[in-house]
Design a protein around this motif. Structure first.
Motif, short mmCIF file in Angstrom:
data_model
loop_
_atom_site.label_atom_id
_atom_site.label_comp_id
_atom_site.label_asym_id
_atom_site.label_seq_id
_atom_site.Cartn_x
_atom_site.Cartn_y
_atom_site.Cartn_z
N GLN A 150 -4.75 -5.76 7.93
CA GLN A 150 -4.60 -5.17 6.80
C GLN A 150 -4.03 -3.48 6.47
OE1 GLN A 150 -8.52 -3.37 6.11
NE2 GLN A 150 -7.83 -1.99 5.31
N PRO A 151 -3.12 -3.53 5.54
CA PRO A 151 -1.93 -2.14 5.78
C PRO A 151 -2.49 -0.83 6.21
CG PRO A 151 -1.88 -3.22 3.55
CD PRO A 151 -3.17 -4.10 4.49
N LEU A 152 -1.64 0.13 6.47
CA LEU A 152 -2.45 1.31 6.29
C LEU A 152 -1.37 2.01 6.38
CD1 LEU A 152 -4.80 1.53 9.84
CD2 LEU A 152 -5.70 1.20 7.47
N ASP A 153 -1.20 3.43 6.14
CA ASP A 153 -0.71 4.28 5.52
C ASP A 153 -0.52 5.26 6.53
OD1 ASP A 153 0.08 3.19 2.90
OD2 ASP A 153 -1.15 4.96 1.84
N VAL A 154 0.60 5.68 6.75
CA VAL A 154 0.89 6.74 8.85
C VAL A 154 1.79 7.81 8.17
CG1 VAL A 154 0.34 4.49 10.09
CG2 VAL A 154 3.43 5.42 9.01
N THR A 155 1.18 8.67 9.09
CA THR A 155 2.17 9.89 8.90
C THR A 155 2.97 10.47 10.00
OG1 THR A 155 0.20 11.30 7.38
CG2 THR A 155 1.94 12.74 8.52
N ALA A 202 -3.50 -0.68 16.22
CA ALA A 202 -2.39 -0.78 15.08
C ALA A 202 -1.15 -0.78 15.34
CB ALA A 202 -2.97 0.24 13.58
N MET A 203 -0.03 -1.07 14.88
CA MET A 203 1.17 -0.35 15.28
C MET A 203 1.88 -0.59 13.65
SD MET A 203 1.75 -2.23 18.62
CE MET A 203 2.64 -1.83 18.87
N ALA A 204 2.64 0.91 13.89
CA ALA A 204 3.63 0.84 12.96
C ALA A 204 4.68 1.13 13.40
CB ALA A 204 2.74 2.30 13.12
N GLN A 205 5.57 0.34 12.12
CA GLN A 205 7.11 1.05 12.26
C GLN A 205 7.35 1.01 10.32
OE1 GLN A 205 9.52 -1.99 14.33
NE2 GLN A 205 10.34 -3.20 13.21
N THR A 234 8.30 16.60 8.57
CA THR A 234 7.01 15.57 7.85
C THR A 234 7.39 14.58 7.30
OG1 THR A 234 5.79 17.61 9.32
CG2 THR A 234 4.15 15.53 7.36
N GLY A 235 7.12 13.84 7.15
CA GLY A 235 7.58 12.11 6.19
C GLY A 235 5.67 10.85 6.87
N ARG A 236 6.29 9.91 5.59
CA ARG A 236 5.00 9.21 5.57
C ARG A 236 5.89 7.60 5.24
NH1 ARG A 236 -0.21 9.94 5.03
NH2 ARG A 236 -0.78 8.17 3.79
N ILE A 237 5.31 7.09 5.68
CA ILE A 237 4.84 5.53 5.62
C ILE A 237 4.28 4.69 4.96
CG2 ILE A 237 6.49 3.31 6.84
CD1 ILE A 237 6.62 5.80 8.83
N PRO A 238 4.77 4.34 3.76
CA PRO A 238 3.64 3.78 2.92
C PRO A 238 2.97 2.33 3.45
CG PRO A 238 5.12 4.97 1.18
CD PRO A 238 5.59 4.86 2.55
N ASP A 239 1.94 2.16 3.62
CA ASP A 239 1.69 0.31 4.48
C ASP A 239 2.43 0.21 5.65
OD1 ASP A 239 0.03 0.15 2.59
OD2 ASP A 239 1.35 -1.25 1.44
N GLY A 240 2.78 1.28 6.51
CA GLY A 240 3.50 1.75 7.99
C GLY A 240 2.72 0.71 8.34
N ALA A 241 1.57 1.11 8.66
CA ALA A 241 0.79 0.04 9.77
C ALA A 241 0.02 -0.78 9.56
CB ALA A 241 -0.10 1.15 10.63
#
Length: 369
Positions: A107-112, A141-144, A168-175
């Protein structure tokens, strides 16, 4: 004609009363949560690369250099010991996200992504593969991915301008979820509802609403927890909870409260605040200190030296504060009108409200944040 007007007025009053009754009722899902159904916070430490010279200053953030060396060693690149790496395009960051309930691998997750060094901007950077851990130290989870920063900035010749936050930034579906959190909905034959705000009246009303709809299956454990008997079959339990969350419950009236933010001067009060008659006089005291620098020049042939003398001019002004009588106010509109009659600024109202509370004329709890 008169009979028709009376009928119309009666119908209008009935509609208003019905609307008021419906407006007071809330859904169970808005007042309580199901025990065990909650998100979990994840955090990780990583590196953002590919910055345009806006990364950490390695002389002031040695952990960034150490992290880069460890990453290169894991990738099979041996960095000579004793070397002085000058990195400008790398920034050390923390990566945070929430793992929703019932999450499954894939499952994808948004990360900050937030800078923890002295990087000027994360704009245009890419987060290197970062593990995200829970409070138990396990990787969930793993983020990139590429960091999206909702801001911009530029500087040249000692001048700079900036829009929004650049660190500060975000990565949509980054994890991507790698491990699910064990757990289920309830234990055995029962599920527990936990009120978002502890209140015995709301708990009693919720128990009555559930029992009136499904029979005697709910009981209040205290002012926060309600135990409900639920079907054992998973599919039937989900359908039962879906119906349970949609029930209408009349919550208890909220307590009168005034929230004061002393840092910003913000004042927020709810509709239950009341004011008893009182008299208020408030004046401003202004203290002004002005420094006047003068030069004392000795006369000719006096043999003296030119010296600087600093004189201070201190003035104190006290504005007149007329006494304003505040009448009894039983609703929020009257309270606002009475406070506006004082003519004080928000910063002055902070002191006035505290004094009114001490005098017993403000019927509300004061909370300073």
């Amino acid at each position: 004609m008169n009979t028709m007007n009376i009928f119309k007025r009666f119908a209008l009053c009935a509609m208003l009363l019905l609307a008021a009754g419906v407006a007071r009722a809330d859904k169970v899902r808005d007042l309580a949560s199901i025990a065990g159904v909650r998100p979990n916070q994840l955090v990780g430490y990583g590196l953002v690369v590919g910055l345009d010279g806006s990364g950490d200053q390695t002389t002031q953030t040695p952990f960034t250099v150490q992290s880069v060396i460890n990453m290169l060693n894991n990738l099979g690149v041996q960095v000579p010991t004793g070397g002085n790496l000058q990195l400008k395009n790398v920034a050390a960051v923390t990566v945070t996200t929430n793992l929703p309930a019932f999450s499954r691998p894939g499952q994808p997750l948004d990360v900050t992504v937030s800078s923890i060094g002295n990087a000027k901007s994360l704009r245009g950077g890419t987060l290197v593969l970062t593990p995200l851990k829970g409070v138990d130290g396990q990787i969930y989870a793993m983020a990139q991915g590429n960091v999206v920063v909702a801001g911009a900035g530029a500087s040249a010749g000692g001048s700079s301008t900036q829009i929004n936050q650049l660190a500060t930034g975000r990565i949509p579906d980054g994890a991507t979820v790698e491990r699910s959190v064990p757990g289920g909905v309830g234990q055995g034959d029962f599920v527990q509802l936990e009120l978002l705000r502890t209140d015995f009246t709301t708990a009693s009303n919720m128990v009555n609403a559930i029992n009136n709809q499904f029979g005697p299956i709910a009981s209040a454990q205290d002012g926060r927890v309600i135990q409900v008997r639920a079907p054992e079959d998973a599919n039937q339990r989900v359908a039962f909870l879906s119906r349970l969350e949609g029930l209408d419950v009349t919550p208890a009236d909220v307590a009168a409260k005034v929230i004061i933010n002393a840092r910003t001067g913000s004042i927020v009060m709810n509709q239950a605040v009341q004011v008893d008659p009182c008299a208020v006089a408030h004046g401003n005291l202004t203290v002004t200190i002005a420094a006047m620098n003068t030069v004392v020049q000795p006369q000719a042939l006096a043999g003296g030296r030119t010296a600087r003398v600093q004189n201070a001019d201190i003035q104190i002004e006290a504005d007149k504060g007329n006494i304003v009588r505040l009448p009894k106010a039983s609703n929020l509109r009257d309270v606002v009108r009475a406070l506006n009659a004082v003519g004080a600024t928000p910063q002055d109202l902070l002191a006035i409200l505290q004094a009114m509370k001490a005098a017993g004329s403000l019927k509300a709890d004061l909370e300073v944040i």
